[in-house]
Design a protein around this motif. Sequence first.
Motif, short mmCIF file in Angstrom:
data_model
loop_
_atom_site.label_atom_id
_atom_site.label_comp_id
_atom_site.label_asym_id
_atom_site.label_seq_id
_atom_site.Cartn_x
_atom_site.Cartn_y
_atom_site.Cartn_z
N ASN A 1 -29.02 47.89 3.00
CA ASN A 1 -27.56 47.29 3.30
C ASN A 1 -26.54 48.34 3.09
OD1 ASN A 1 -29.13 44.85 3.29
ND2 ASN A 1 -28.33 44.11 1.61
N GLY A 2 -26.95 49.43 2.63
CA GLY A 2 -25.84 50.52 2.24
C GLY A 2 -25.66 50.65 0.89
N GLN A 3 -25.77 51.61 0.05
CA GLN A 3 -25.64 51.66 -1.20
C GLN A 3 -24.40 51.43 -1.58
OE1 GLN A 3 -27.03 55.92 -2.27
NE2 GLN A 3 -28.33 54.76 -3.77
N PRO A 4 -23.87 50.73 -2.83
CA PRO A 4 -22.71 50.51 -3.36
C PRO A 4 -22.13 51.68 -3.89
CG PRO A 4 -24.50 49.12 -4.64
CD PRO A 4 -25.20 50.37 -3.72
N GLY B 1 -17.23 41.27 -1.09
CA GLY B 1 -18.72 41.78 -1.02
C GLY B 1 -19.61 41.13 -0.24
N GLN B 2 -19.08 39.77 0.12
CA GLN B 2 -19.95 38.75 0.82
C GLN B 2 -20.57 39.12 2.07
OE1 GLN B 2 -16.84 38.61 0.43
NE2 GLN B 2 -15.85 37.09 1.78
N HIS B 3 -19.73 39.90 3.04
CA HIS B 3 -20.62 40.32 4.27
C HIS B 3 -20.73 41.71 4.29
CE1 HIS B 3 -19.41 36.52 5.99
NE2 HIS B 3 -18.19 36.57 5.75
N ALA B 4 -20.43 42.54 3.56
CA ALA B 4 -20.71 44.07 3.46
C ALA B 4 -22.21 44.23 3.58
CB ALA B 4 -20.04 44.81 2.07
N GLY B 5 -22.96 43.48 2.73
CA GLY B 5 -24.42 43.71 2.70
C GLY B 5 -25.01 43.44 4.28
N SER B 6 -24.82 42.61 4.89
CA SER B 6 -25.14 42.16 6.32
C SER B 6 -24.54 43.29 7.40
CB SER B 6 -25.00 40.82 6.70
OG SER B 6 -25.15 39.52 5.91
N ALA B 7 -23.32 43.62 7.17
CA ALA B 7 -22.57 44.62 8.16
C ALA B 7 -23.36 45.79 7.83
CB ALA B 7 -21.12 44.68 7.84
N ARG C 1 -22.21 52.98 3.35
CA ARG C 1 -22.10 52.55 1.74
C ARG C 1 -20.94 51.52 1.72
NH1 ARG C 1 -22.57 57.37 -1.64
NH2 ARG C 1 -22.78 55.68 -3.36
N ARG C 2 -21.21 50.59 0.81
CA ARG C 2 -20.47 49.40 0.47
C ARG C 2 -19.54 49.62 -0.68
NH1 ARG C 2 -23.73 45.56 -1.73
NH2 ARG C 2 -25.30 46.90 -1.90
N LEU C 3 -18.21 49.34 -0.37
CA LEU C 3 -17.31 49.30 -1.75
C LEU C 3 -17.57 48.15 -2.50
CD1 LEU C 3 -15.03 50.76 -2.77
CD2 LEU C 3 -13.41 48.90 -1.11
#
Length: 137
Positions: free
Chosen positions: A33-36, A100-106, A118-120
């Motif tokens: 999902n992209g590393q935080p 952070g609720q949609h960042a993983g899916s995106a 990467r996800r903020l």
Amino acid sequence: MDDLFVFLSQEWMLVGILVVLIYVYAWRERLKNGQPITTSEATVLINSDAAVWLDVRDSGEFKSGHMVDAVNIPFSKLSEQIDSLEKYRDKTLIVVDKMGQHAGSAGRQLGAKGFTVRRLSGGISEWQNQSLPLVKK
């Protein structure tokens, strides 16, 4: 219930392997999902021109406050507008949402298309909690 404890005590090795496998699976899914990324790490990447903000909140939330030069594609429209991000293929896309609720899916969608993602951590809420600047339109 007693049978469960008997099973766990007798088959501790199998239970241990199962726990490890679940942990490894969760860890790999998180990376897909992209590393935080923390706010300070993200700022370094943005300032070095190695990354671009991708804000996946809806337009109203985006206009109420967003990062400088952020690209806004609402999460609900990401799959149909993903091709518009081709010009950023050589950069890391830092996905931002409310909490952070949609960042993983995106991140998963973008990663499947070959983007570096990467996800903020904590989303825009964490950014605001640290009193970092936002642009308002």
